[in-house]
Design an enzyme around this catalytic site. Structure first.
Site, PDB file in Angstrom:
ATOM      1  N   GLY A  92       0.790  -1.231   0.000  1.00 32.92           N
ATOM      2  CA  GLY A  92       0.000   0.000   0.000  1.00 32.92           C
ATOM      3  C   GLY A  92       0.816   1.272   0.000  1.00 32.92           C
ATOM      4  O   GLY A  92       0.258   2.362   0.100  1.00 32.92           O
ATOM      5  N   GLN A  93       2.157   1.160  -0.088  1.00 35.00           N
ATOM      6  CA  GLN A  93       2.968   2.394  -0.103  1.00 35.00           C
ATOM      7  C   GLN A  93       2.750   3.131  -1.416  1.00 35.00           C
ATOM      8  O   GLN A  93       2.826   2.544  -2.504  1.00 35.00           O
ATOM      9  CB  GLN A  93       4.459   2.057   0.072  1.00 35.00           C
ATOM     10  CG  GLN A  93       5.326   3.309   0.222  1.00 35.00           C
ATOM     11  CD  GLN A  93       6.781   2.998   0.556  1.00 35.00           C
ATOM     12  OE1 GLN A  93       7.199   1.841   0.578  1.00 35.00           O
ATOM     13  NE2 GLN A  93       7.556   4.044   0.815  1.00 35.00           N
ATOM     14  N   HIS A  99       7.817   6.921   5.886  1.00 32.05           N
ATOM     15  CA  HIS A  99       6.923   7.661   6.782  1.00 32.05           C
ATOM     16  C   HIS A  99       6.197   6.688   7.686  1.00 32.05           C
ATOM     17  O   HIS A  99       5.891   5.564   7.303  1.00 32.05           O
ATOM     18  CB  HIS A  99       5.916   8.520   6.006  1.00 32.05           C
ATOM     19  CG  HIS A  99       5.170   7.783   4.936  1.00 32.05           C
ATOM     20  ND1 HIS A  99       5.746   7.433   3.732  1.00 32.05           N
ATOM     21  CD2 HIS A  99       3.897   7.322   4.883  1.00 32.05           C
ATOM     22  CE1 HIS A  99       4.859   6.793   2.992  1.00 32.05           C
ATOM     23  NE2 HIS A  99       3.737   6.699   3.662  1.00 32.05           N
TER      24      HIS A  99
HETATM   25  P1  AMP Z   1       1.459   5.512   1.825  1.00 34.71           P
HETATM   26  O1  AMP Z   1       0.329   5.159   0.899  1.00 34.71           O
HETATM   27  O2  AMP Z   1       1.619   4.606   2.990  1.00 34.71           O
HETATM   28  O3  AMP Z   1       2.742   5.704   1.028  1.00 34.71           O
HETATM   29  O4  AMP Z   1       1.082   6.909   2.452  1.00 34.71           O
HETATM   30  C1  AMP Z   1       1.263   8.119   1.790  1.00 34.71           C
HETATM   31  C2  AMP Z   1       0.365   9.112   2.453  1.00 34.71           C
HETATM   32  O5  AMP Z   1       0.757  10.401   2.059  1.00 34.71           O
HETATM   33  C3  AMP Z   1      -1.115   8.969   2.074  1.00 34.71           C
HETATM   34  O6  AMP Z   1      -1.881   8.703   3.254  1.00 34.71           O
HETATM   35  C4  AMP Z   1      -1.456  10.302   1.446  1.00 34.71           C
HETATM   36  O7  AMP Z   1      -2.747  10.744   1.749  1.00 34.71           O
HETATM   37  C5  AMP Z   1      -0.386  11.206   2.036  1.00 34.71           C
HETATM   38  N1  AMP Z   1      -0.076  12.381   1.238  1.00 34.71           N
HETATM   39  C6  AMP Z   1       0.156  12.458  -0.095  1.00 34.71           C
HETATM   40  N2  AMP Z   1       0.432  13.722  -0.444  1.00 34.71           N
HETATM   41  C7  AMP Z   1       0.380  14.458   0.672  1.00 34.71           C
HETATM   42  C8  AMP Z   1       0.577  15.849   0.982  1.00 34.71           C
HETATM   43  N3  AMP Z   1       0.866  16.731   0.017  1.00 34.71           N
HETATM   44  N4  AMP Z   1       0.439  16.259   2.250  1.00 34.71           N
HETATM   45  C9  AMP Z   1       0.138  15.380   3.229  1.00 34.71           C
HETATM   46  N5  AMP Z   1      -0.046  14.062   3.021  1.00 34.71           N
HETATM   47  C10 AMP Z   1       0.071  13.605   1.759  1.00 34.71           C
END
Ligand code: AMP
Length: 113
Positions: A92-93, A99
């Site tokens: 799911g990344q 992060h």
């Molecule tokens: P993952 O899918 O585990 O890689 O998580 C990435 C996360 O980053 C997702 O929950 C997105 O909603 C979040 N995300 C993407 N772009 C931004 C942004 N500009 N500001 C804050 N969160 C973000």
């Protein structure tokens, strides 16, 4: 045109984010698409692609990042919460910059989908 990830652009202040914590090494900000009433992302300022990349960091740094994550959850008033790091597209990344998600403010089921 840049090939940096969105999180590098947030660190560089090229795009804005709702930052809740920042020091020389770590930043935390609200997820733009929250999956729970509280949804914070905690990132290192040093570029690491994913959770597996923690192997390349100093133990003390990793410890600090985890302790800061717990501290932020407490500061958000969370007692029951989930900390998640999706490692790899199959897990799911979607942003390939390490992060930790802090999710709280609702109940969670197990196993996760
Ligand atoms: P993952 O899918 O585990 O890689 O998580 C990435 C996360 O980053 C997702 O929950 C997105 O909603 C979040 N995300 C993407 N772009 C931004 C942004 N500009 N500001 C804050 N969160 C973000």
């Amino acid at each position: 045109m840049t090939d940096s990830t969105i999180f590098e652009q947030i660190i560089a202040k090229e795009i804005s984010a709702d930052i809740v914590y920042e020091d020389d090494d770590i930043m935390a900000f609200h997820d733009i698409m929250p999956q729970a009433p509280v949804h914070i992302l905690v990132i290192p300022k040093i570029k690491i692609r994913d959770f597996a990349g923690l192997q390349g960091l100093e133990d003390a740094f990793v410890g600090r990042m985890f302790k800061k994550t717990a501290d932020l959850a407490a500061r958000m008033g969370l007692r029951d919460y989930r900390v998640v790091s999706n490692c790899g597209a199959g897990a799911g990344q979607s942003v390939f910059y390490l992060h930790l998600h802090i999710l709280g403010g609702r109940s969670f089921s197990w196993p996760p989908g």
